[in-house]
Enzyme design. Structure first.
Site, PDB file in Angstrom:
ATOM      1  N   GLY A 111      12.731   9.115 -31.030  1.00  0.00           N
ATOM      2  CA  GLY A 111      12.421  10.491 -30.646  1.00  0.00           C
ATOM      3  C   GLY A 111      13.668  11.224 -30.177  1.00  0.00           C
ATOM      4  N   ASN A 112      13.460  12.216 -29.296  1.00  0.00           N
ATOM      5  CA  ASN A 112      14.570  13.074 -28.878  1.00  0.00           C
ATOM      6  C   ASN A 112      15.740  12.350 -28.230  1.00  0.00           C
ATOM      7  OD1 ASN A 112      14.076  15.936 -29.380  1.00  0.00           O
ATOM      8  ND2 ASN A 112      12.127  15.492 -28.388  1.00  0.00           N
ATOM      9  N   THR A 134       7.569  10.283 -33.179  1.00  0.00           N
ATOM     10  CA  THR A 134       6.946  10.579 -31.889  1.00  0.00           C
ATOM     11  C   THR A 134       5.568  11.213 -32.062  1.00  0.00           C
ATOM     12  OG1 THR A 134       7.001  11.936 -29.877  1.00  0.00           O
ATOM     13  CG2 THR A 134       8.269  12.781 -31.707  1.00  0.00           C
ATOM     14  N   ASP A 136       4.610  13.296 -30.073  1.00  0.00           N
ATOM     15  CA  ASP A 136       4.737  14.637 -29.459  1.00  0.00           C
ATOM     16  C   ASP A 136       5.063  15.730 -30.484  1.00  0.00           C
ATOM     17  OD1 ASP A 136       4.429  13.165 -27.139  1.00  0.00           O
ATOM     18  OD2 ASP A 136       6.563  13.146 -26.663  1.00  0.00           O
ATOM     19  N   HIS A 180       4.248  15.033 -23.582  1.00  0.00           N
ATOM     20  CA  HIS A 180       5.458  15.233 -22.776  1.00  0.00           C
ATOM     21  C   HIS A 180       5.629  16.715 -22.439  1.00  0.00           C
ATOM     22  CE1 HIS A 180       8.843  13.634 -20.812  1.00  0.00           C
ATOM     23  NE2 HIS A 180       9.779  14.095 -21.639  1.00  0.00           N
ATOM     24  N   GLN A 283      -3.482   6.941 -27.263  1.00  0.00           N
ATOM     25  CA  GLN A 283      -3.032   7.935 -28.256  1.00  0.00           C
ATOM     26  C   GLN A 283      -1.836   7.441 -29.072  1.00  0.00           C
ATOM     27  OE1 GLN A 283      -3.478  12.171 -26.259  1.00  0.00           O
ATOM     28  NE2 GLN A 283      -3.302  10.595 -24.689  1.00  0.00           N
TER      29      GLN A 283
END
Ligand code: F6P
Length: 357
Positions: A111-112, A134, A136, A180, A283
């Site tokens: 991810g980030n 991700t 998100d 997030h 999730q």
């Protein structure tokens, strides 16, 4: 002979295995001789030389498997330049392991935060290709990240289940959804499940507006209300607080998260008792949904193609249903948020959904 490394870093999600399978199958079909090394538990394995030589058997039967066969961990980017407790230079150690294994490329699924480290390694001279992972969906430069739709399915099912019991008991329910700092997951799951109120971090909520939405439903003869609330949602008043003050306020009131604060605000102002459901890490778990299997396979194959073209320092994303190569140094450090005037938000508002603004 070509040698490549793979690692999965940060919070896991569905379709990590499917992505690795896509990369390696496409490489194996197009490279004469191939060695694949899997670093265990994200960058940790690359720093400390914990890796495994993988064989084609490792990539069989994993398309549908959740989690990651390599394990994952968080190695915060802010600490990456700090030596470890024994004084080890982590960046140097990763470079040494890359060179020791004579790798031609490192594929980073992350991810980030992991993307920032991938960019750093690329700037340090390693051949790196990043794949956006991700639930998100907050990575800049790609329309979609793998894991997102699987998580949408799970969050949607959770809200669906809450709907039936909320209706039976005429209750107000909050379902707190992950994501997030961004509201993509809550927005999609909220719309898909017919939530009445959707609160996301990008649109600070006003408690009076939320109460208005609940009251309106009562006046319309609907005895229950379902609120899909992002874990990062925030009320407009709290926005004025510093991070420290906000933390202190939450602790003082025994609010484990925003859902509990909101429930308390609703109770105090309207007398309505609210039930809370937090699906949490469910999730991120279980098998990837068919969309994610297809997406991650496409991204994996496109990453293999970038490798074959010698095109490094890129993230492989998807835009307008076409895979794209995005410069890592363009994408790293940027967050893809839900814009307040996003068409999706406007459509939801036309449907009568309240965003608490
Ligand atoms: O980034 C993925 C994510 O699941 C977020 O939605 C959530 O805020 C966070 O990770 C949870 O992290 P952890 O697994 O470390 O509790």
């Amino acid at each position: 002979m070509k040698r490549v490394g793979l690692l999965t870093s940060g919070g896991d999600c569905q379709a990590l295995n499917a992505t690795m399978r896509g990369i390696v199958k496409a490489l194996a079909n197009n490279v004469d001789e191939l060695e694949v090394y899997g670093f265990m538990n994200g960058y940790h394995g690359m720093i400390y030389g914990d890796y495994r030589l993988l064989t084609s058997r490792d990539f069989s039967g994993i398309l549908t498997k959740g989690g990651t066969m390599l394990g994952s961990s968080r190695t915060p980017f802010k600490d990456i330049r700090k030596p470890d407790e024994k004084g080890l230079d982590k960046v140097e150690a990763m470079k040494q392991n890359y060179y020791k294994l004579r790798l031609d490329c490192l594929f980073v699924l992350g991810g980030n935060g992991s993307q920032k480290t991938a960019n750093l390694l690329s700037e340090e001279g390693l051949n790196v290709i990043h794949l956006p992972k991700t639930i998100d969906n907050d990575i800049w430069g790609t329309d979609m990240t793998f894991g997102f739709y699987s998580a949408v399915n799970i969050a949607t099912e959770a809200i669906d289940c809450i709907h039936t019991t909320a209706a039976s008991h005429n209750r107000v329910f909050i379902v707190e959804v992950m994501g997030h700092k961004v509201g993509w997951l809550t927005l999609y799951a909220g719309i898909a499940s017919g939530a009445d109120v959707i609160l996301i971090p990008e649109i600070p909520y006003h408690i009076d507006k939320v109460l208005e939405a609940i009251d309106k439903r009562t006046r319309d003869g609907k005895g229950f209300t379902v609120l899909a609330v992002a874990e990062g949602a925030v009320c407009a008043e709290d926005l004025k607080l510093s991070k420290k003050e906000y933390k202190k306020k939450m602790e003082k009131n025994n609010y484990p998260s925003v859902a509990y604060e909101l429930a308390d605000q609703i109770l105090k102002k309207s007398g309505n008792e609210v039930r809370i459901t937090v699906p949490g890490h469910t999730q991120r778990g279980g098998a990837p949904c068919p969309y994610d299997r297809a997406l991650s396979t496409r991204l994996g194959v496109a990453a293999a193609q970038a490798f074959l073209d010698g095109d490094f320092g890129k993230m492989i994303g998807i835009r307008n249903n076409k895979t794209v190569r995005v410069k890592l140094n363009e994408s790293a450090g940027k967050l893809k948020v839900v814009e307040k005037d996003d068409q999706f938000i406007k459509e939801a508002k036309l449907l009568g959904i309240s965003f608490g603004d």
